[in-house]
Scaffold this motif. Structure first.
Motif, PDB file in Angstrom:
ATOM      1  N   PHE A 426      42.863  36.267  41.130  1.00  0.00           N
ATOM      2  CA  PHE A 426      44.186  35.645  41.101  1.00  0.00           C
ATOM      3  C   PHE A 426      43.998  34.145  41.220  1.00  0.00           C
ATOM      4  CE2 PHE A 426      47.814  33.997  43.705  1.00  0.00           C
ATOM      5  CZ  PHE A 426      48.815  34.147  42.753  1.00  0.00           C
ATOM      6  N   ASN A 427      44.847  33.383  40.539  1.00  0.00           N
ATOM      7  CA  ASN A 427      44.814  31.932  40.671  1.00  0.00           C
ATOM      8  C   ASN A 427      46.188  31.436  41.111  1.00  0.00           C
ATOM      9  OD1 ASN A 427      45.155  29.002  39.469  1.00  0.00           O
ATOM     10  ND2 ASN A 427      42.969  29.364  39.722  1.00  0.00           N
ATOM     11  N   PRO A 428      46.309  30.847  42.301  1.00  0.00           N
ATOM     12  CA  PRO A 428      47.624  30.400  42.783  1.00  0.00           C
ATOM     13  C   PRO A 428      48.189  29.235  42.000  1.00  0.00           C
ATOM     14  CG  PRO A 428      45.882  29.730  44.295  1.00  0.00           C
ATOM     15  CD  PRO A 428      45.246  30.640  43.290  1.00  0.00           C
ATOM     16  N   GLN A 429      47.353  28.519  41.254  1.00  0.00           N
ATOM     17  CA  GLN A 429      47.862  27.395  40.464  1.00  0.00           C
ATOM     18  C   GLN A 429      48.612  27.875  39.230  1.00  0.00           C
ATOM     19  OE1 GLN A 429      43.822  25.910  40.280  1.00  0.00           O
ATOM     20  NE2 GLN A 429      44.448  24.001  41.258  1.00  0.00           N
ATOM     21  N   THR A 430      48.123  28.910  38.590  1.00  0.00           N
ATOM     22  CA  THR A 430      48.802  29.441  37.407  1.00  0.00           C
ATOM     23  C   THR A 430      49.726  30.608  37.755  1.00  0.00           C
ATOM     24  OG1 THR A 430      47.049  31.047  36.934  1.00  0.00           O
ATOM     25  CG2 THR A 430      46.799  28.832  35.999  1.00  0.00           C
ATOM     26  N   GLY A 431      49.508  31.241  38.909  1.00  0.00           N
ATOM     27  CA  GLY A 431      50.278  32.423  39.279  1.00  0.00           C
ATOM     28  C   GLY A 431      49.890  33.659  38.488  1.00  0.00           C
ATOM     29  N   LEU A 432      48.750  33.609  37.777  1.00  0.00           N
ATOM     30  CA  LEU A 432      48.317  34.708  36.927  1.00  0.00           C
ATOM     31  C   LEU A 432      47.105  35.423  37.510  1.00  0.00           C
ATOM     32  CD1 LEU A 432      48.560  33.007  33.402  1.00  0.00           C
ATOM     33  CD2 LEU A 432      50.286  34.421  34.555  1.00  0.00           C
ATOM     34  N   PHE A 433      46.894  36.645  37.028  1.00  0.00           N
ATOM     35  CA  PHE A 433      45.735  37.446  37.383  1.00  0.00           C
ATOM     36  C   PHE A 433      44.827  37.517  36.156  1.00  0.00           C
ATOM     37  CE2 PHE A 433      49.018  38.498  40.294  1.00  0.00           C
ATOM     38  CZ  PHE A 433      48.402  38.868  41.487  1.00  0.00           C
ATOM     39  N   TYR A 434      43.521  37.457  36.408  1.00  0.00           N
ATOM     40  CA  TYR A 434      42.532  37.421  35.336  1.00  0.00           C
ATOM     41  C   TYR A 434      41.671  38.676  35.465  1.00  0.00           C
ATOM     42  CZ  TYR A 434      44.381  32.767  34.864  1.00  0.00           C
ATOM     43  OH  TYR A 434      45.248  31.719  34.676  1.00  0.00           O
ATOM     44  N   VAL A 435      41.715  39.511  34.414  1.00  0.00           N
ATOM     45  CA  VAL A 435      41.319  40.902  34.572  1.00  0.00           C
ATOM     46  C   VAL A 435      40.255  41.307  33.549  1.00  0.00           C
ATOM     47  CG1 VAL A 435      42.196  43.245  34.851  1.00  0.00           C
ATOM     48  CG2 VAL A 435      43.747  41.305  35.196  1.00  0.00           C
ATOM     49  N   PRO A 436      39.073  41.753  34.012  1.00  0.00           N
ATOM     50  CA  PRO A 436      38.088  42.348  33.106  1.00  0.00           C
ATOM     51  C   PRO A 436      38.513  43.766  32.762  1.00  0.00           C
ATOM     52  CG  PRO A 436      37.275  42.373  35.363  1.00  0.00           C
ATOM     53  CD  PRO A 436      38.624  41.719  35.401  1.00  0.00           C
TER      54      PRO A 436
END
Length: 632
Positions: A426-436
Motif C-alpha cells: 500500500f502507498n499512502p501517497q497515492t492511496g492505492l494498493f500494488y498487487v502481484p
C-alpha cells in the motif's frame, strides 16, 4: 493533500495509542525508516517505506552493490530483516539463518543451521520454502520446517529456547514467518494437503511456553469463538459449533484451514488478523453435509479472523469462500489502512484473495464494505452478495455441481489463485494498493481419496494454463483502488508474479519476476523505470533500508515455491510427473501409474504444466542481491 494529511495524522495517532499495547521494541524499530524490522514492513502489513532517496528520476542509475550466496537451492520466499548494522536472512530447508554485518561488506557475524529430521521434506506440499524470521527484544524467532519454533540470541545466534508446534509425521509443517505482538510470538501451521487441522498459536517470547492455541475447525471452545459475541457481517454468529455442524461426520478433524500466510496487527484496536486455508480434501463431495452445498460451509476454513492477542478470542470472522471447491486458499495478507469510502473515513482491512476477489472490510467490526474482482477473467462466481457476504457461484464452474470424476474445464482463476501468498503493498501517497497477480485458469477433476495420517489428502487432478483470449502471459502486476474496487492500471508479465511488492516515498515501487528480474516502476502509471536480472527467479519480497546515509534495495532470489516447483523439485519431465501423481493419490490404482498415464501438465498439483518454459529463462540458486545508487 487534505486526504493525505488525514492518513498521516491517523497513522501517527495509531502508533502513539498502540505504544503501550504492541511490542515496544518492534514498534520503535519499525518507526525508524532506516530499518526493515518486520517481514511486511510494519504491523499494518503495508510494505511501504518513507525512504525517498531513490526517485522516479534517478532509479535508472540503480546498480548492484554486493551479493551473498545462501548456499541453498530451492525456493527463497520472504526477505531480509535489517536492524541497525545487521541484516538477518534465512533459507529454505535446512532453514539456515545468517546475521550479516552491513558495516563490513556483509561479513557473516553468525550462522545458525538447525538439525532437523529431513523426512519433513516429502510432506512439504509446494517446495521447502520458509517466509522469514522475526526479530524482537534481542531475539530472532525461526519457524523451522519440522515444526520447531526456536528463539536465538540476536547478537550471537545462540539457542535460547525451542518448542514443538506440530508433528511432521502427520503432515504438519512450518513455512510462515512468525509475528511478535507484545510478549507473544504468533506462529501458524502448514499441511492443508495432508488433512491436518489448522491452528494459530501464541508462545511467550521469554520462555517459549504456549499461551493459547486457536483451531480453525471444530467446537467453538477449540476455535476460541463465542457465537453470542463473535460477529460475522456485523451480527453475532448466534448458532454454536458451526465448525462441527458444517462438516460431515468428523471430517472437521482433518479439515485443513491451515495458517501458513501472513499475520498483521492493529495496536490501537489490539487485534491480530490472519486468514485460514483450504478445507481438506480438494474433493468437495467428500466435505458435503447430506450432499447439500447450503449446509456445507466447512467453517472456519477460508476465513479471516480478528483475534485478541492476549487470549486468542475471536472478535469477528468473515468466510470468503464457504465450501471451497477450487483450492482457493484463504491465507493471503490482510493489509490495514485508513481509506475514505463513500465520503466516510474508515479503518479498513484489505485482502486480495486467491479466489480473485478483493475485499475491503471495516477492521474493527468486520463489516464488508467493498468486494470486487481484481482480474476480469474470474468466472467461478459472478459477484459477492453484499448482504450475506457470500459469493454467487456459477454452476458451470462448480466442481461440486459437476460431480466426482468429471473434469470441470475453464475455471478462472486456477488453484494458484489470482494472487497467492506473495504480499501486496500500500502507498499512502497515492492511496492505492500494488498487487502481484497470477493470470491463470484450470481444469479440475475431483475424485474420492482416503485419509491416512502423513499421506497426501488431495483428491483432485488439476491442470493450469494462461487465461484464454488474453495477453498470453501468466501474470499481471496491478494498481488497485480498494475504496472503489477498481483496477487503476495493469502490467502484463510472461509468468505468474510471485514476489512481494514494495512502495516508497520516492514515488517508486518494486517487484520481482519468476525469470529473475528486479523491476522498478512509477507508482502513478506503472511505467517501467529500471530492471536488473538477478541470478535466479524471484519469489522473495523486495525490501529497502538505509545504512550510513544511503538507501538500499534488497531481495532474495532463488526460484521455487508452488509456481516454480517444477524447477525446484525437478518435476520437468513425464517420469517426474508420474512420480508426483502417484504420491498425491496412491489409493487410485492397482499399483503405480506410469509416465504414459500422466502428463507434466498435472505435476506439482498442476503448476508445472503452466510454467513448463520457466527453465528457458532461469535456474536454481539462492542469492541475496543488494542495490544502491552510485555515490556522487
Amino acid at each position: 493533500m487534505k486526504w493525505l494529511a488525514r492518513i498521516l495524522v491517523s497513522g501517527a495517532a495509531l502508533t502513539i495509542a498502540g505504544t503501550a499495547l504492541a511490542n515496544d521494541d518492534t514498534l520503535t524499530k519499525t518507526k525508524d525508516p532506516k530499518n526493515w524490522a518486520i517481514q511486511l514492513g510494519n504491523y499494518e502489513g503495508q510494505r511501504y517505506s518513507p525512504l525517498d532517496q531513490i526517485t522516479v528520476e534517478n532509479v535508472k542509475s540503480l546498480r548492484p552493490a554486493w551479493s551473498f550466496s545462501t548456499g541453498v537451492l530451492r525456493g527463497h520466499e520472504g526477505g531480509p530483516i535489517v536492524i541497525g548494522d545487521t541484516m538477518y536472512i534465512h533459507t529454505p530447508v535446512p532453514n539456515i539463518v545468517y546475521a550479516l554485518d552491513l558495516a563490513n561488506e556483509g561479513r557473516v557475524k553468525w550462522k545458525y543451521e538447525p538439525r532437523q529430521d529431513l523426512n519433513v521434506i516429502p510432506v512439504m506440499c509446494c517446495d521447502t520454502v520458509n517466509r522469514g524470521v522475526a526479530v524482537a527484544d534481542g531475539k530472532v524467532f525461526l519457524a523451522q520446517a519440522d515444526n520447531t519454533l526456536v528463539a536465538l540470541n540476536a547478537d550471537s545466534g545462540q539457542e535460547l529456547w525451542k518448542v514443538k508446534n506440530g508433528d511432521h509425521t502427520r503432515g504438519e509443517t512450518l513455512t510462515a514467518a512468525p509475528l511478535v505482538v507484545k510478549d507473544k510470538v504468533l506462529v501458524g501451521i502448514s499441511g492443508g494437503e495432508f488433512g491436518v487441522r489448522g491452528h494459530l498459536t501464541a508462545y511467550n517470547t521469554e520462555s517459549g511456553e504456549m499461551v493459547w492455541r486457536a483451531y480453525s475447525t471444530g467446537p467453538d471452545a477449540d476455535v476460541l469463538l463465542d457465537p453470542q459475541t463473535t460477529t460475522m457481517m456485523g451480527k453475532p454468529i448466534g448458532e454454536a459449533d458451526l465448525g462441527v455442524k458444517t462438516w460431515p461426520g468428523e471430517e472437521w478433524k482433518i479439515g485443513g484451514g491451515t495458517t501458513w500466510g501472513w499475520y498483521t496487527y492493529d495496536p490501537e484496536l489490539d487485534l491480530v488478523y490472519y486468514g485460514t486455508g483450504n478445507p481438506g480434501t480438494w474433493n468437495p463431495v467428500q466435505r458435503a453435509v447430506d450432499n447439500d452445498r447450503a449446509k456445507s460451509d466447512n467453517k472456519w476454513s477460508m476465513t479471516i479472523f480478528a483475534r485478541n492477542p492476549d487470549t486468542g478470542q475471536a472478535k469477528w470472522v468473515y468466510q470468503k469462500t464457504p465450501f471451497d471447491e477450487w483450492d482457493f486458499d484463504g491465507v493471503n495478507e490482510n493489509i490495514l489502512a485508513d481509506l475514505t469510502i463513500d465520503g466516510q473515513e474508515r479503518k479498513v482491512l484489505v485482502n486480495f484473495d486467491r479466489n480473485g476477489f478483493a475485499y475491503t472490510l471495516d477492521r474493527e467490526t468486520g463489516e464488508l464494505l467493498v468486494a470486487k474482482k481484481f482480474d476480469p477473467v474470474v468466472n467461478w462466481a459472478t459477484d459477492i452478495d453484499m448482504e450475506t457476504g457470500r459469493p454467487n457461484v456459477v454452476d458451470q464452474y462448480s466442481t461440486f455441481a459437476q460431480g466426482e470424476d468429471t473434469n470441470t474445464k475453464g475455471v478462472c482463476p486456477a488453484a494458484l489463485g489470482t494472487k497467492d501468498q506473495q504480499p501486496a503493498a500500500f502507498n499512502p501517497q497515492t492511496g492505492l494498493f500494488y498487487v502481484p497477480t497470477n493470470h491463470l485458469c484450470m481444469d479440475y477433476e475431483p475424485f474420492q481419496v482416503a485419509y491416512t495420517a502423513g499421506q497426501p489428502y488431495v483428491g483432485a487432478t488439476v491442470a493450469m494454463y494462461p487465461a484464454p483470449n488474453s495477453h498470453g502471459g501468466m501474470g499481471n502486476f496491478i494498481a488497485f483502488d480498494a475504496a472503489k474496487g477498481e483496477i487503476v492500471w495493469s502490467k502484463p508479465e510472461r509468468f505468474a508474479v510471485w514476489s512481494g511488492a514494495l512502495t516508497t516515498a520516492g514515488g517508486v515501487g518494486f517487484y520481482g519476476t519468476l525469470e529473475g528480474y528486479l523491476k522498478a516502476f512509477d507508482l502513478k502509471d506503472g511505467t517501467e523505470l529500471y530492471k536488473f536480472k538477478t541470478p535466479s527467479g524471484i519469489i522473495g519480497n523486495i525490501n529497502t533500508y538505509e545504512h550510513n546515509g544511503k538507501q538500499y534495495i534488497a531481495v532474495l532470489s532463488g526460484v521455487g515455491g508452488w509456481a516454480g516447483i517444477g524447477l525446484a523439485a525437478g518435476l520437468t519431465d513425464e517420469s517426474a510427473a508420474a512420480g508426483w501423481h502417484e504420491a498425491v493419490h496412491p489409493e487410485r490404482g492397482q499399483g503405480p501409474e506410469t509416465a504414459a498415464d500422466v502428463t507434466v501438465d498435472t505435476a506439482g498439483l498442476g503448476a508445472v504444466g503452466a510454467h513448463r518454459q520457466l527453465s528457458d529463462y532461469t535456474q536454481l540458486g539462492g542469492v541475496l542481491t543488494v542495490f544502491e545508487l552510485p555515490s556522487n
